[in-house]
Each structure stands twice: as structure tokens, then as C-alpha cells.
Design an enzyme around this catalytic site. Structure first.
Site, short mmCIF file in Angstrom:
data_model
loop_
_atom_site.label_atom_id
_atom_site.label_comp_id
_atom_site.label_asym_id
_atom_site.label_seq_id
_atom_site.Cartn_x
_atom_site.Cartn_y
_atom_site.Cartn_z
CG ASP A 83 20.72 45.85 -32.24
OD1 ASP A 83 19.99 45.68 -31.25
OD2 ASP A 83 21.83 46.40 -32.17
CG HIS A 84 19.42 49.76 -31.32
ND1 HIS A 84 18.92 50.37 -30.20
CD2 HIS A 84 20.55 49.12 -30.93
CE1 HIS A 84 19.71 50.13 -29.17
NE2 HIS A 84 20.70 49.35 -29.59
CG ASP A 104 15.86 51.98 -29.56
OD1 ASP A 104 15.25 52.37 -28.54
OD2 ASP A 104 17.05 52.25 -29.77
CD GLU A 134 18.16 50.68 -25.46
OE1 GLU A 134 18.99 49.83 -25.82
OE2 GLU A 134 18.20 51.88 -25.80
CG HIS A 207 21.71 46.71 -26.43
ND1 HIS A 207 21.14 47.30 -27.53
CD2 HIS A 207 20.95 45.62 -26.17
CE1 HIS A 207 20.09 46.60 -27.92
NE2 HIS A 207 19.95 45.58 -27.10
CG ASN A 229 22.79 43.17 -28.27
OD1 ASN A 229 22.40 42.06 -27.92
ND2 ASN A 229 22.04 44.01 -28.96
CB THR A 232 33.23 48.24 -29.51
OG1 THR A 232 32.08 49.08 -29.65
CG2 THR A 232 34.49 49.08 -29.62
#
Length: 287
Positions: A83-84, A104, A134, A207, A229, A232
């Protein structure tokens, strides 16, 4: 027999079935177990994400090895996803054996983002690996922003997808990274999702899905989002478990971690049900 699923098939099944697949971040072995065990219990496919928090903590290679070790001991249908990722991290992930990557380049000027993403796609596709990218900017929760400067532009999305060949596009439509308890969040722009989907024709990704209302999740799925995604909400569940044990006094760390893991499992199962991917693991295996 490998339990790894084909990421393209997962997303295509979700598109055809009108649901989305959840993607969640690991932070240590216990949180990895929580995601894998939740997928088993919910009979759900899952994207196990090596993301921005864990990479500075242990690096791409160690995070991948930990995730693979835990996942291979399970009966979950999983994808290990970067991811990213930066350029170097994506190249490392391809060498290590990731089966899905996100490059990303959203921080780059638009033309440079196109050129760099196109090269990533060429390399990843040569190894049979799909690429997520993204477009647009996603602020942190609590930031005061002018959303006109943050939303993904529809025409830019059309051109970006056409010129890069990305498989999935993460977009900005009013979502934020993180959740601040008690802080109301503005509704996301469902119409912008519809417009981007019509312009690009590819599956979309949201996201920062923690904090979305159930109505927003359902409307986003109907509009073309097939990967969410979320981190949190699951992290908060794990933290609540730790705090509940230590609130009882001087307790063993293992007890606190076990309670955190148990609560994260329940939170992940709730997400899988909300996204509609619970009960869909058999499709991933058949593919």
C-alpha cells in the site's frame, strides 16, 4: 495448497457481484493474525496490506515475511498487497513476491505521475501483478481543506487511466485518513464516484474508509467502488483491548495483546459484512 487468491479475480468477482473487498493494514504479528482469523471466520477474501505504518517499523521484506508466514498457516483466501509504495518499495515488493501493489505518485506533478506510473505498470504487468494508483489528495482527519483542490478531477482520471493502464484507481471524494472521535465528518461525494467510474471504466478504491456511514459504503459500492481500505477503526479496536486489560492493573503484555487481537477480529468481521465480501471466499478459491 496455496491459499493466495488472484487479486484481479477478487476485484472482478466483487464488481460482478456488487460488493467490495476489504483491505487492512498489519502492524505486528497479532494484528496480522487478527485479519487472517477474521477472514477465516467470515469466509471472506482479504487484502493484507503492508502499509505506511509498518514499513518504517520493520521494512518491506520483514513485513512481507511476517504476513506470509501467518497467512500460510491459515485457511484464509488472501492477497498480500503493498500500500502507498514508492518506486523503490514497489520494485522490492515485486522481487519479494507480492501479488498486488499500489504505486503512489499522487504527490508528483500530473505529467510526472502519469509517466512514472506507466513505467511501474509495464514492469508489474510483466510479472502478472496488477497495479493500483491514486489520483487526487486525501487529507488527514481534522484538516481544514478546500475540497475543490482535493477531489479527483474526472477528466484527469480519464486521461490518467488511459495513458498508464492501471488496474484500479484510488480516488479522493471527501474521504480522510484517520478518525477523530466526536468530530463529525462531511458526507463523501457519491456523484463524483459515479462520474469517475463512467469516465475510466475500471474498479475504484476508497482509502480512509474508517468512519464512513453504512449508507455511504453501500452507495459507494453501487457507484463503482470495489475495494475499501480501512485501518483506523481496526486499530482503535485493538487499542481498546489493550487498555481494557491494563486498566485492571499490572497484567501480562500477552494477555493485553490477546484481548486486542480478539477485538480487532470482531471489528474486521464487521467490515467484511458491511462491504459484502463475507461468505465470498469460495469464489476466490475457485479462481
Amino acid at each position: 495448497m496455496t491459499k493466495q487468491a488472484d487479486p484481479r479475480q477478487l476485484i472482478e468477482d466483487a464488481r460482478r457481484g456488487g460488493y467490495a473487498v476489504g483491505a487492512y493494514n498489519m502492524h505486528n504479528e497479532e494484528t496480522t493474525e487478527a485479519l487472517v482469523w477474521a477472514a477465516e471466520r467470515a469466509d471472506s477474501p482479504v487484502f493484507l496490506q503492508v502499509g505506511r505504518a509498518i514499513i518504517p517499523h520493520m521494512g518491506v521484506a520483514r513485513a512481507f515475511e511476517m504476513t506470509r508466514r501467518v497467512a500460510e498457516r491459515s485457511n484464509a483466501r488472501y492477497v498480500i498487497h503493498l500500500d502507498h509504495g514508492s518506486w523503490d518499495e514497489v520494485m522490492e515488493a515485486i522481487r519479494l513476491g507480492f501479488t498486488s501493489v499500489m504505486y503512489d505518485g499522487a504527490h508528483l506533478p500530473f505529467e510526472e505521475n502519469i509517466a512514472t506510473t506507466r513505467k511501474v505498470v509495464e514492469i508489474a504487468h510483466a510479472f502478472g501483478i496488477p497495479v493500483e494508483a491514486e489520483l487526487g489528495k486525501i487529507p488527514d482527519a481534522g484538516e481544514n481543506v478546500d475540497w475543490d483542490d482535493y477531489y479527483t478531477d474526472v477528466e484527469e482520471a480519464r486521461r490518467f487511466v488511459a495513458e498508464t493502464g492501471v488496474d484500479y484507481l484510488a480516488i479522493s471524494v471527501g474521504i480522510v485518513h484517520g478518525v477523530i472521535p466526536g468530530l463529525p465528518e462531511k458526507p463523501i461525494n457519491i456523484q463524483r464516484i459515479r462520474e469517475i467510474k463512467a469516465a475510466t471504466g475500471i474498479p475504484l478504491v476508497l482509502h480512509g474508509a474508517s468512519g464512513l456511514t453504512d449508507r455511504e459504503v453501500q452507495e459507494a459500492k453501487a457507484a463503482g467502488v470495489h475495494k475499501f481500505n480501512a485501518d483506523t477503526d481496526l486499530r482503535h479496536a485493538f487499542r481498546a483491548g489493550l487498555e481494557s486489560v491494563f486498566a485492571q492493573g499490572d497484567r501480562q503484555l500477552e494477555d493485553a495483546m490477546a484481548e486486542g487481537r480478539a477485538r480487532m477480529i470482531e471489528a474486521a468481521i464487521d467490515k467484511m459484512r458491511q462491504y459484502g465480501c463475507a461468505g465470498k471466499a469460495a469464489r476466490a478459491l475457485a479462481a
